[in-house]
Design an enzyme around this catalytic site. Structure first.
Site, short mmCIF file in Angstrom:
data_model
loop_
_atom_site.label_atom_id
_atom_site.label_comp_id
_atom_site.label_asym_id
_atom_site.label_seq_id
_atom_site.Cartn_x
_atom_site.Cartn_y
_atom_site.Cartn_z
N ASP A 54 1.11 7.62 5.94
CA ASP A 54 0.12 8.35 6.76
C ASP A 54 0.71 8.62 8.14
O ASP A 54 1.88 8.29 8.40
CB ASP A 54 -1.15 7.46 6.86
N GLY A 74 1.25 7.74 12.06
CA GLY A 74 1.52 6.41 12.59
C GLY A 74 0.29 5.64 13.03
O GLY A 74 0.14 4.45 12.71
N GLY A 84 12.01 -6.81 -16.23
CA GLY A 84 11.07 -7.11 -17.32
C GLY A 84 10.51 -5.85 -17.93
O GLY A 84 11.22 -5.10 -18.60
N LEU A 113 0.84 -1.21 0.00
CA LEU A 113 0.00 0.00 0.00
C LEU A 113 0.87 1.25 0.00
O LEU A 113 0.35 2.36 0.02
CB LEU A 113 -0.91 0.00 1.24
N LYS A 114 2.17 1.07 0.02
CA LYS A 114 3.11 2.20 0.10
C LYS A 114 2.57 3.24 1.07
O LYS A 114 2.31 4.40 0.73
CB LYS A 114 3.37 2.82 -1.27
N GLY A 121 11.47 -3.79 -11.00
CA GLY A 121 11.96 -3.14 -12.22
C GLY A 121 12.40 -4.14 -13.27
O GLY A 121 12.86 -3.77 -14.34
#
Ligand code: XMP
Length: 224
Positions: free
Chosen positions: A66, A68, A175, A62-63, A173
């Site tokens: 926000d 904590g 392919g 979810l990268k 990264g």
């Protein structure tokens, strides 16, 4: 060492699409990474159903970026649904952000993965100027691993040189984004995150075996 990125196309039956690939690939890869498209479309309960008998590394990408407490809430939900690792951005800082998330991950025995550099070229505009700070953050929050790009090898090598050996490097990264299988492993990564080149192919199990074979050859070549 491969972690499969499962990003189903929007015109697919995402549940079936993912299940087919999990069944075909679970025994030959080291983990799966699920991103926003699948989690938004299916919901976390349906994603959990796909992985109910899977015991390997299951990363929620979810990268998170926000405060904590809210990242901790999201992490609890992901943990309840069988995820055992989460990815968060480093730029949000320690206090009231990654410190809280790190504590929650430890409490739940979840792996925390922080982003040090990204695989797209826009990473050079801002993120890559702060790599040293992000490496410090990684140590401070005791991340299990970091994300670093297979597309910029000098950065990958720099991160490996400056990071304690126990901390894993996961490298996307390969392919479609341009890097060849094995090149990240040769330059310090522990895992290559591979998505569409495998998952969008006709015979994904056969393609995965090809990628694994290419990795093996590349690693032997670069060790010479
Ligand atoms: P493909 O299909 O290009 O998929 O092999 C790559 C996967 O990796 C994710 N991705 C990243 N995740 N930091 C991350 O945390 C990055 O720099 C990065 N670059 C790509 C992407 O979302 C996809 O799932």
């Amino acid at each position: 060492m491969i972690i499969i990125a499962l990003d189903p196309p929007s015109n697919s039956n995402m549940y079936e699409w993912m299940l087919d690939r999990v069944i075909a690939l679970s025994d030959i890869v080291q983990g799966f990474k699920i991103g926003l498209p699948a989690i938004m479309r299916l919901g976390v309960s349906e994603v959990a159903r796909i992985f109910r008998s899977y015991n390997g590394l299951l990363i929620a990408d979810l990268k998170m970026a926000d405060i904590g407490d809210i990242m901790a809430l999201s992490t609890e939900i992901l943990h309840e649904h069988g995820f055992n690792a989460v990815i968060a951005h480093s730029f949000i800082g320690f206090s009231q952000a990654l410190d809280t998330l790190s504590k929650k991950c430890k409490e739940l025995s979840m792996k925390l993965i922080t982003i040090v550099s990204m695989s797209h070229s826009g990473s050079m505009e801002y993120i890559d100027r702060h790599i040293d700070e992000f490496l410090n953050m990684t140590r401070r929050v005791e991340s299990w691993g970091v994300v670093a790009p297979a597309t910029r090898l000098e950065i990958l090598r720099y991160i490996r040189r400056n990071l304690e050996n126990g901390i894993k490097i996961l490298s996307p990264g390969i392919g479609i984004q341009g890097a060849e299988p094995g090149i990240a492993l040769c330059n310090g990564a522990d895992y290559e995150i591979v998505g569409r080149i495998i998952t969008y192919s006709q015979n994904f199990r056969e393609t995965a075996f090809n990628v694994i074979e290419k990795q093996r050859k590349k690693v032997i070549e670069c060790q010479k």
